[in-house]
Design an enzyme around this catalytic site. Structure first.
Site, mmCIF file in Angstrom:
data_model
loop_
_atom_site.group_PDB
_atom_site.id
_atom_site.type_symbol
_atom_site.label_atom_id
_atom_site.label_comp_id
_atom_site.label_asym_id
_atom_site.label_seq_id
_atom_site.Cartn_x
_atom_site.Cartn_y
_atom_site.Cartn_z
ATOM 1 N N HIS A 58 0.840 -1.201 0.000
ATOM 2 C CA HIS A 58 0.000 0.000 0.000
ATOM 3 C C HIS A 58 0.884 1.263 0.000
ATOM 4 O O HIS A 58 0.695 2.159 -0.825
ATOM 5 C CB HIS A 58 -0.903 -0.044 1.245
ATOM 6 C CG HIS A 58 -1.681 1.204 1.520
ATOM 7 N ND1 HIS A 58 -3.047 1.257 1.379
ATOM 8 C CD2 HIS A 58 -1.295 2.439 1.932
ATOM 9 C CE1 HIS A 58 -3.464 2.470 1.687
ATOM 10 N NE2 HIS A 58 -2.421 3.212 2.047
ATOM 11 N N GLU A 59 1.880 1.269 0.886
ATOM 12 C CA GLU A 59 2.777 2.438 0.969
ATOM 13 C C GLU A 59 3.626 2.563 -0.291
ATOM 14 O O GLU A 59 3.926 3.671 -0.723
ATOM 15 C CB GLU A 59 3.671 2.346 2.211
ATOM 16 C CG GLU A 59 2.932 2.376 3.537
ATOM 17 C CD GLU A 59 2.001 3.569 3.699
ATOM 18 O OE1 GLU A 59 2.288 4.642 3.148
ATOM 19 O OE2 GLU A 59 0.959 3.420 4.373
ATOM 20 N N HIS A 62 1.668 4.436 -2.903
ATOM 21 C CA HIS A 62 1.796 5.897 -2.750
ATOM 22 C C HIS A 62 3.165 6.360 -3.271
ATOM 23 O O HIS A 62 3.269 7.349 -3.981
ATOM 24 C CB HIS A 62 1.746 6.293 -1.268
ATOM 25 C CG HIS A 62 0.404 6.143 -0.618
ATOM 26 N ND1 HIS A 62 -0.737 6.683 -1.148
ATOM 27 C CD2 HIS A 62 0.032 5.542 0.546
ATOM 28 C CE1 HIS A 62 -1.756 6.410 -0.332
ATOM 29 N NE2 HIS A 62 -1.317 5.705 0.691
ATOM 30 N N ASP A 166 -5.825 8.528 3.757
ATOM 31 C CA ASP A 166 -5.801 8.810 2.319
ATOM 32 C C ASP A 166 -7.067 9.532 1.862
ATOM 33 O O ASP A 166 -7.014 10.408 1.005
ATOM 34 C CB ASP A 166 -5.638 7.505 1.544
ATOM 35 C CG ASP A 166 -4.339 6.812 1.918
ATOM 36 O OD1 ASP A 166 -3.381 7.512 2.271
ATOM 37 O OD2 ASP A 166 -4.298 5.572 1.881
HETATM 38 ZN ZN ZN Z 1 -2.300 5.189 2.410
#
Ligand code: ZN
Length: 278
Positions: A58-59, A62, A166
């Site tokens: 997930h990171e 980004h 987010d």
């Molecule tokens: Zn996030």
């Protein structure tokens, strides 16, 4: 960040683990071990490791989106409450922020889709054993079901329109397309703090203290974000001339104290109410 150790490096980004992260592994081992003994401990730790692999991806979502816009990513730190990607600077355009913020949850949507397809009939999303907080018997089906549910939770939770989640960033980005960045942040931070109060009340009333703790984290995160946005606006709109004191007095050791007193009493930037500083 202190108490962290390096795990690996991906696309020039150092991935670090905070020592307190071990608590979450212990918690997983304890939860499953209590019901299923030693195999349960191993399973609980494995499940938590898999969860944090999803958080790391997930990171990275980004981070890779940020790198696409030439925004440097310093590091990713894994904490018990989740991961944090440290960007070298804030995105310049709202569209960039929107894409960077959305890229994280998008990764979990992709993982959930893969798990649902690969897991197929093994996955039973009826919440059996998950909602009661019990640790269902270790099996491939439990593993896949738990991880699928965790990824769906990550998507839903992160899309709450509250800073520093987010969803809060996405909301600010959308607002910033219609108004200026500072106003967008203040509005989004206000919505974030209201959502945090709601979550906190829900957590306390339902006895879910982890939820209450997360609410506190969101509340202060929203406040920080609002403060940073104001600071950024000041830094980008003030000229150097505004920041330095044009009326500063230079004294040398031989000057009389009265020189300084005279200066203070006659200085244009000072009044009886006190000096207006920056
Ligand atoms: Zn996030």
């Amino acid at each position: 960040m202190k108490w962290t150790f390096n795990l690996m490096r991906v696309r020039g980004i150092e991935i670090k683990i905070h020592l307190t992260f071990l608590l979450i592994l212990a918690l997983g081992g304890f939860e499953w071990g209590r019901v299923h003994g030693a195999p349960g401990v191993a399973f609980g730790v494995l499940v938590m490791l898999a969860l944090f692999a999803c958080v790391t991806l997930h990171e990275l979502g980004h981070s890779i989106a940020a790198q696409h816009y030439k925004i440097p990513v310093r590091e990713i730190v894994l904490l018990p409450i989740g991961g944090v990607a440290m960007l070298g600077k804030l995105p310049e355009k709202p569209q960039q922020e929107l894409v960077i913020a959305a890229a994280g949850p998008a990764v979990n949507v992709a993982i959930a889709a893969v798990l649902a397809i690969v897991g197929g009939p093994l996955v039973t999303l009826d919440g059996h054993g998950l909602v009661e907080g019990a640790a269902p018997a270790p099996s491939v089906a439990t593993f896949l079901t738990w991880l699928l549910a965790a990824n769906i939770t990550l998507v839903v939770f992160n899309l709450i329109p509250a800073f520093p989640l987010d969803g809060g960033r996405m909301l600010r980005a959308v607002l910033a397309m219609a108004t200026d960045y500072r106003r967008a942040t203040v509005i989004a931070a206000g919505i974030g703090q209201a959502a945090a109060v709601g979550l906190g009340l829900l957590g306390v009333l339902s006895g879910n203290f982890i939820l209450a703790l997360i609410a506190v984290f969101i509340f202060f995160g929203a406040g920080m974000e609002s403060f940073q946005a104001k600071a950024k606006t000041v830094l980008t709109t003030r000229r150097i001339g505004d920041a330095y004191n044009k009326h500063a007095l230079t004294l040398n050791p031989n000057d009389r104290v009265s020189t300084a007193v005279d200066y203070i009493l006659t200085s244009p930037s000072c009044s009886a109410a006190g000096c207006s500083g920056w």
